[in-house]
Design an enzyme around this catalytic site. Structure first.
Site, PDB file in Angstrom:
ATOM      1  N   GLY A  29     -15.922   1.628 -31.926  1.00 30.27           N
ATOM      2  CA  GLY A  29     -17.175   1.541 -32.647  1.00 30.27           C
ATOM      3  C   GLY A  29     -18.272   2.471 -32.175  1.00 30.27           C
ATOM      4  N   GLU A  54     -13.450   1.949 -26.527  1.00 27.54           N
ATOM      5  CA  GLU A  54     -12.714   2.597 -27.611  1.00 27.54           C
ATOM      6  C   GLU A  54     -13.211   2.244 -29.003  1.00 27.54           C
ATOM      7  OE1 GLU A  54      -8.104   2.793 -29.163  1.00 27.54           O
ATOM      8  OE2 GLU A  54      -8.488   2.817 -27.018  1.00 27.54           O
ATOM      9  N   ASP A  76     -11.797  -4.117 -38.292  1.00 31.35           N
ATOM     10  CA  ASP A  76     -10.435  -3.634 -38.083  1.00 31.35           C
ATOM     11  C   ASP A  76      -9.494  -4.624 -37.423  1.00 31.35           C
ATOM     12  OD1 ASP A  76     -11.319  -1.232 -39.118  1.00 31.35           O
ATOM     13  OD2 ASP A  76     -11.679  -0.321 -37.155  1.00 31.35           O
ATOM     14  N   HIS A 112       0.826  -1.188   0.000  1.00 28.88           N
ATOM     15  CA  HIS A 112       0.000   0.000   0.000  1.00 28.88           C
ATOM     16  C   HIS A 112       0.871   1.253   0.000  1.00 28.88           C
ATOM     17  CE1 HIS A 112      -3.886  -1.981   1.778  1.00 28.88           C
ATOM     18  NE2 HIS A 112      -3.523  -2.494   0.613  1.00 28.88           N
ATOM     19  N   THR A 115     -16.475  -3.371 -34.944  1.00 35.88           N
ATOM     20  CA  THR A 115     -15.086  -2.914 -34.982  1.00 35.88           C
ATOM     21  C   THR A 115     -14.128  -4.085 -35.051  1.00 35.88           C
ATOM     22  OG1 THR A 115     -15.590  -0.879 -33.797  1.00 35.88           O
ATOM     23  CG2 THR A 115     -13.317  -1.647 -33.700  1.00 35.88           C
ATOM     24  N   GLU A 138       0.869   3.868   1.982  1.00 39.31           N
ATOM     25  CA  GLU A 138       1.379   4.250   3.294  1.00 39.31           C
ATOM     26  C   GLU A 138       2.583   3.398   3.684  1.00 39.31           C
ATOM     27  OE1 GLU A 138      -3.199   4.534   3.743  1.00 39.31           O
ATOM     28  OE2 GLU A 138      -1.740   3.531   2.442  1.00 39.31           O
TER      29      GLU A 138
END
Length: 334
Positions: A265, A263, A212, A61, A208, A63
């Site tokens: 279409g 991201e 692509d 963490h 998409t 801290e």
């Protein structure tokens, strides 16, 4: 021996150090899930003696990392923490509230109360019960925005959703035949890849994927290993290396995903907007006109133009080479 009083306990210094802690917290975004991306500074007599942010996978963490760096200089110092120090027991490490008390920290300035019911006020109460001054609420809104994924997972049971669109001045994302490489220039694309690295998962629609075959990875030197998981929004089976959901609402069931980037279409973008699940918009505008072409969005369920107003708040805008980036957050989160 009485610890020295911390000379940094004044409002201007407090804001400056908390702002720095929030900036540190951004380094863990997209890497610390399922833990929140917390930032922490340890300050003694006006000097930073330790700093930390939640590491990959959630440990250590912030801290713990800052205290380890500060060592004995933490005694009598002030800790600036973007989220209330954890109070619940975990097999993965000690409670941060315990660590702070043991280190001799005199004062803790906290930005945001932890919405996780396992802590939710108990961490600050534990500190006060053990003689540590604990103050809550400084730069709360900024810290909440930096940890939006964790906060929304705790409060609404879903990840924070960012919708990214690369479009022309007339709102087109491709030519009529679907050609879209490249609408924006290299600077805008590099920034988009940096945004990918800050998310746990990235989503595209079925159209998409078929048109692509996008890689949806991070192609920035040194950040290749930060490529997010790939999610397909479709009723069809997902190809190897992808996960599938059928509806935008299914993002609630995605494990270890607190930050989701949509991201790919116009259909997927419209579906998330129609469902009211977009928290942040990234609009990359290229200084070009396409005319007839593919629109950036499909039907988002808008029946009255009056309902379109007041939904988004501009939070950032900048030049990226020849292109322009505009960042909006949903008005409910502003």
């Amino acid at each position: 021996m009485t610890p020295p009083a911390d000379a940094t306990a004044d409002p201007l210094a407090d804001r400056r150090f908390m702002a720095a802690a929030i900036a540190l917290s951004e380094r863990g975004r997209g890497l610390s899930t399922p833990n929140p991306n917390v930032g922490c500074l340890i300050v003694c007599e006006g000097r930073v003696v330790g700093r930390g942010w939640t590491q990959k996978g959630g440990r250590p963490h912030a801290e713990a990392q800052a205290l380890e760096q500060a060592m004995d200089r933490a005694r009598g110092a002030t800790a600036y923490v973007t989220l209330e120090p954890c109070f619940h027991l975990s097999p993965r490490g000690p409670r941060c509230a315990d660590l702070i008390v043991r280190a001799g920290i005199r004062r803790v300035v906290i930005a945001l109360r932890d919405p996780d019911p396992r802590t939710d006020g108990q961490g600050a109460a534990w500190l006060r019960d053990h003689g540590v001054a604990a103050e809550m609420g400084l730069l709360e809104a900024e810290a909440r925005a930096a940890m939006a994924g964790f906060v929304l997972r705790q409060t609404l049971g879903r990840p924070a959703v960012t919708l990214k669109l690369g479009l022309s001045l007339d709102g087109r994302i491709a030519l009529p035949d679907g050609s879209s490489r490249w609408i924006t220039g290299p600077d805008a694309r590099a920034h988009a890849h940096l945004e990918r690295a800050r998310h746990d998962a990235i989503l595209a629609g079925g159209g998409t994927l078929r048109a692509d075959a996008p890689r949806l990875d991070v192609r920035l030197p040194g950040l290749e290993s930060h490529s997010p998981r790939r999610i397909l929004l479709s009723g069809e089976a997902a190809p190897q290396g992808w996960e599938r959901i059928e509806r935008p609402e299914d993002i609630a069931a995605l494990e270890r995903v607190d930050h989701l980037l949509v991201e790919g279409g116009a259909g997927a973008a419209a579906a998330f907007l129609r469902a009211g699940l977009v928290d942040r918009l990234l609009l990359y505008r290229a200084p070009i006109l396409i005319g007839e072409g593919l629109a950036a969005l499909g039907d988002i369920g808008l029946a009255d133009l009056a309902d379109a107003h007041g939904r988004w708040t501009l939070t950032d805008e900048r030049r990226l080479g020849v292109d322009r980036l505009e960042v909006y957050v949903a008005a409910r989160n502003a």
